[in-house]
Write a protein that holds these residues in place. Structure first.
Motif, PDB file in Angstrom:
ATOM      1  N   ALA A  72       0.909  -1.133   0.215  1.00  0.00           N
ATOM      2  CA  ALA A  72       0.111   0.114   0.044  1.00  0.00           C
ATOM      3  C   ALA A  72       0.848   1.155  -0.125  1.00  0.00           C
ATOM      4  CB  ALA A  72      -1.021   0.052   1.433  1.00  0.00           C
ATOM      5  N   ASP A  73       0.544   2.126  -0.599  1.00  0.00           N
ATOM      6  CA  ASP A  73       1.162   3.519  -0.597  1.00  0.00           C
ATOM      7  C   ASP A  73       1.020   4.449   0.629  1.00  0.00           C
ATOM      8  OD1 ASP A  73       1.834   2.968  -3.295  1.00  0.00           O
ATOM      9  OD2 ASP A  73       0.494   4.221  -4.068  1.00  0.00           O
ATOM     10  N   ILE A  74       1.944   5.086   1.054  1.00  0.00           N
ATOM     11  CA  ILE A  74       1.823   6.032   2.333  1.00  0.00           C
ATOM     12  C   ILE A  74       2.003   7.320   1.784  1.00  0.00           C
ATOM     13  CG2 ILE A  74       2.484   6.451   4.769  1.00  0.00           C
ATOM     14  CD1 ILE A  74       3.567   3.622   4.777  1.00  0.00           C
ATOM     15  N   PRO A  75       1.089   8.038   1.489  1.00  0.00           N
ATOM     16  CA  PRO A  75       1.542   9.395   1.247  1.00  0.00           C
ATOM     17  C   PRO A  75       1.993  10.497   2.155  1.00  0.00           C
ATOM     18  CG  PRO A  75      -0.976   9.115   1.063  1.00  0.00           C
ATOM     19  CD  PRO A  75      -0.071   7.925   1.344  1.00  0.00           C
ATOM     20  N   VAL A  76       2.677  11.142   2.173  1.00  0.00           N
ATOM     21  CA  VAL A  76       3.314  11.955   3.229  1.00  0.00           C
ATOM     22  C   VAL A  76       3.154  13.457   2.853  1.00  0.00           C
ATOM     23  CG1 VAL A  76       5.230  12.811   4.886  1.00  0.00           C
ATOM     24  CG2 VAL A  76       4.836  10.611   4.311  1.00  0.00           C
ATOM     25  N   ASP A 103       4.732  15.994  -3.102  1.00  0.00           N
ATOM     26  CA  ASP A 103       5.415  15.282  -1.789  1.00  0.00           C
ATOM     27  C   ASP A 103       5.636  13.885  -1.887  1.00  0.00           C
ATOM     28  OD1 ASP A 103       4.970  17.567  -0.062  1.00  0.00           O
ATOM     29  OD2 ASP A 103       2.624  17.282   0.074  1.00  0.00           O
ATOM     30  N   PRO A 104       6.599  13.458  -0.883  1.00  0.00           N
ATOM     31  CA  PRO A 104       7.047  11.870  -1.183  1.00  0.00           C
ATOM     32  C   PRO A 104       5.856  11.180  -0.969  1.00  0.00           C
ATOM     33  CG  PRO A 104       7.688  13.187   0.979  1.00  0.00           C
ATOM     34  CD  PRO A 104       7.347  14.205   0.215  1.00  0.00           C
ATOM     35  N   VAL A 105       5.838   9.816  -1.617  1.00  0.00           N
ATOM     36  CA  VAL A 105       5.064   8.675  -1.303  1.00  0.00           C
ATOM     37  C   VAL A 105       5.826   7.392  -1.113  1.00  0.00           C
ATOM     38  CG1 VAL A 105       3.493   7.344  -2.155  1.00  0.00           C
ATOM     39  CG2 VAL A 105       3.440   9.665  -2.827  1.00  0.00           C
ATOM     40  N   PHE A 106       5.688   6.823   0.173  1.00  0.00           N
ATOM     41  CA  PHE A 106       6.211   5.694   0.630  1.00  0.00           C
ATOM     42  C   PHE A 106       5.553   4.372   0.318  1.00  0.00           C
ATOM     43  CE2 PHE A 106       8.160   9.253   2.635  1.00  0.00           C
ATOM     44  CZ  PHE A 106       9.745   8.840   2.864  1.00  0.00           C
ATOM     45  N   GLN A 107       6.165   3.285   0.224  1.00  0.00           N
ATOM     46  CA  GLN A 107       5.434   2.099   0.116  1.00  0.00           C
ATOM     47  C   GLN A 107       5.614   1.041   1.208  1.00  0.00           C
ATOM     48  OE1 GLN A 107       6.164  -1.483  -3.051  1.00  0.00           O
ATOM     49  NE2 GLN A 107       4.327  -0.645  -3.925  1.00  0.00           N
ATOM     50  N   LEU A 108       4.184   0.819   1.710  1.00  0.00           N
ATOM     51  CA  LEU A 108       4.557  -0.336   2.861  1.00  0.00           C
ATOM     52  C   LEU A 108       4.547  -1.910   2.399  1.00  0.00           C
ATOM     53  CD1 LEU A 108       3.879  -1.525   5.744  1.00  0.00           C
ATOM     54  CD2 LEU A 108       1.402  -0.861   5.312  1.00  0.00           C
ATOM     55  N   LEU A 129      10.824   4.015  -0.226  1.00  0.00           N
ATOM     56  CA  LEU A 129      10.403   5.541  -0.841  1.00  0.00           C
ATOM     57  C   LEU A 129      10.164   5.083  -2.167  1.00  0.00           C
ATOM     58  CD1 LEU A 129      10.397   8.595  -0.989  1.00  0.00           C
ATOM     59  CD2 LEU A 129      12.864   8.320  -1.701  1.00  0.00           C
ATOM     60  N   LYS A 130       9.079   5.319  -2.640  1.00  0.00           N
ATOM     61  CA  LYS A 130       8.571   5.304  -4.236  1.00  0.00           C
ATOM     62  C   LYS A 130       9.576   6.388  -5.015  1.00  0.00           C
ATOM     63  CE  LYS A 130       4.496   3.866  -5.519  1.00  0.00           C
ATOM     64  NZ  LYS A 130       3.217   3.424  -5.889  1.00  0.00           N
ATOM     65  N   PRO A 172       6.810   7.395   8.163  1.00  0.00           N
ATOM     66  CA  PRO A 172       8.172   7.024   8.194  1.00  0.00           C
ATOM     67  C   PRO A 172       9.089   8.117   8.683  1.00  0.00           C
ATOM     68  CG  PRO A 172       7.539   7.333   5.889  1.00  0.00           C
ATOM     69  CD  PRO A 172       6.448   7.795   6.746  1.00  0.00           C
ATOM     70  N   TYR A 173       9.137   8.286   9.860  1.00  0.00           N
ATOM     71  CA  TYR A 173       9.868   9.514  10.312  1.00  0.00           C
ATOM     72  C   TYR A 173      11.317   9.162  10.185  1.00  0.00           C
ATOM     73  CZ  TYR A 173       6.018  11.947  12.549  1.00  0.00           C
ATOM     74  OH  TYR A 173       5.070  12.681  12.764  1.00  0.00           O
ATOM     75  N   ASN A 174      11.714   7.904  10.319  1.00  0.00           N
ATOM     76  CA  ASN A 174      13.090   7.543  10.315  1.00  0.00           C
ATOM     77  C   ASN A 174      13.658   7.651   9.065  1.00  0.00           C
ATOM     78  OD1 ASN A 174      13.666   6.790  13.129  1.00  0.00           O
ATOM     79  ND2 ASN A 174      12.732   4.709  12.566  1.00  0.00           N
ATOM     80  N   LEU A 175      12.657   7.127   8.088  1.00  0.00           N
ATOM     81  CA  LEU A 175      13.421   7.539   6.703  1.00  0.00           C
ATOM     82  C   LEU A 175      13.397   8.857   6.158  1.00  0.00           C
ATOM     83  CD1 LEU A 175      11.651   4.585   4.664  1.00  0.00           C
ATOM     84  CD2 LEU A 175      14.076   5.350   4.684  1.00  0.00           C
ATOM     85  N   LEU A 176      12.596   9.689   6.712  1.00  0.00           N
ATOM     86  CA  LEU A 176      12.341  11.281   6.354  1.00  0.00           C
ATOM     87  C   LEU A 176      13.610  11.876   6.754  1.00  0.00           C
ATOM     88  CD1 LEU A 176       8.721  11.862   6.961  1.00  0.00           C
ATOM     89  CD2 LEU A 176       9.877  12.061   4.621  1.00  0.00           C
ATOM     90  N   HIS A 177      13.957  11.314   7.977  1.00  0.00           N
ATOM     91  CA  HIS A 177      15.265  11.984   8.631  1.00  0.00           C
ATOM     92  C   HIS A 177      16.408  11.418   7.778  1.00  0.00           C
ATOM     93  CE1 HIS A 177      18.089  13.057  11.678  1.00  0.00           C
ATOM     94  NE2 HIS A 177      18.544  11.810  11.838  1.00  0.00           N
TER      95      HIS A 177
END
Length: 330
Positions: A72-76, A103-108, A129-130, A172-177
């Motif tokens: 699934a996508d996680i839009p931030v 904005d970034p979109v991540f994938q779970l 990260l997509k 995904p705070y860790n990835l954003l950091h």
């Protein structure tokens, strides 16, 4: 009812039961996790908030293990982020400055491995990260491939799943950091490369003695490893180039003036007539880009080396009497 029809109906029921039992995705979606027996996995993953473009699939490993895969996508929305360890308020401000476009979109990704008795186990949970992100002029995934390929994985996959069971949005705070930190690392790496090119070019150059203290804009052609520097508004432009492989060099420091249209710099007493075009002029009148052509026959270029090319402003060069130049890169 005829005996033939009864037989057909019996076979149809048996076939339906077998089909349901063999549907690996249904087994997982209709199943329960040990930590919460009140709701099925499918009801949680198909309805929890913060996820988009949900998808279920299945595959077999090389050793014939059956795995059900959920993505699934996680839009931030960066503008809506609130600080959470390890991403600080300052880190969010940096992300707002450096992220361009969308904005970034991540994938779970969650993976459930089936067992012989139709039970299953959550064996993997990760966020990647997509490749939709542009950070300043850097396009992902080229510069941030590790975040796209591996991202963030969890040694305890149920940790992430428990958040979804509580209907908490995954951020995904860790990835954003990590993306923010990687940006600074890459910026420093780029600065080191620029400094090396500029220092190499300056090995061929000596400033005239009549400059006590002055500030010049430094322009760089990184591809060809050549530099220009000066203040065209005050009628000064210099350049330098050194090729360590063949020993060719070029060095000059000439006076001139900007034409009436403000688009070209013209030397007062050139040994040749190069064309120096000024582009992307700031409100203060400083060109961010200097495009040069026609220098191949100029006498200030020893060995026939050419300074032709497009140069981009990268910093300031401060000259102090008796101390030499000092470079500040942006």
């Amino acid at each position: 009812m005829s005996r033939l029809l009864q037989s057909l109906l019996f076979l149809l029921v048996v076939f339906s039961l077998c089909s349901c039992k063999g549907d690996d995705i249904s087994i997982v979606k209709n199943g329960y996790m040990n930590f919460d027996q009140s709701v099925t996995i499918g009801d949680v993953l198909d309805n929890c908030k913060g996820l988009e473009n949900r998808s279920w699939s299945k595959f077999e490993t090389e050793l014939k293990r059956k795995v059900v895969n959920f993505t699934a996508d996680i839009p931030v929305k960066i503008d809506l982020l609130t600080p959470n360890h390890p991403l600080t308020t300052n880190g969010i401000a940096v992300l707002k400055d450096i992220v361009m476009g969308t904005d970034p979109v991540f994938q779970l990704t969650l993976q459930f491995q089936l067992k012989q008795n139709d039970s299953f186990e959550l064996i993997y949970a990760g966020i990647t990260l997509k490749p939709n992100l542009i950070i300043e002029d850097i396009s992902v995934p080229d510069a941030y491939k590790s975040f796209v390929d591996t991202g963030q994985t969890y040694s305890d996959p149920t940790y992430m799943l428990k958040q979804l069971y509580q209907n908490q949005e995954l951020v995904p705070y860790n990835l954003l950091h990590a993306i923010q930190s990687s940006y600074f690392d890459k910026k420093e790496e780029a600065k080191r490369k620029k400094r090396k090119i500029i220092a190499n070019a300056f090995n061929t150059f000596e400033f005239p003695s009549d400059y006590g203290r002055a500030r010049f804009v430094m322009y760089l052609n990184e591809k060809n490893e050549r530099i220009l520097f000066g203040n065209v508004q005050k009628g000064i432009l210099g350049g330098a180039y050194a090729n360590n492989e063949n020993g060719s060099t070029c060095s000059f420091f000439e006076k001139g003036e900007i034409n009436s249209a403000g688009t070209k710099f013209e030397f007062n007493n050139p040994s040749c007539t190069p064309e120096v075009n000024l582009k992307d002029i700031t409100k203060a009148g400083m060109p961010r880009i200097v495009a040069v052509s026609g220098t191949i026959d100029c006498s200030f270029c020893e060995g026939g080396s050419s300074l032709d090319g497009e140069y981009h402003a990268v910093g300031y060069l401060d000259v102090y009497e008796g101390r030499g130049p000092s470079l500040t890169l942006w």
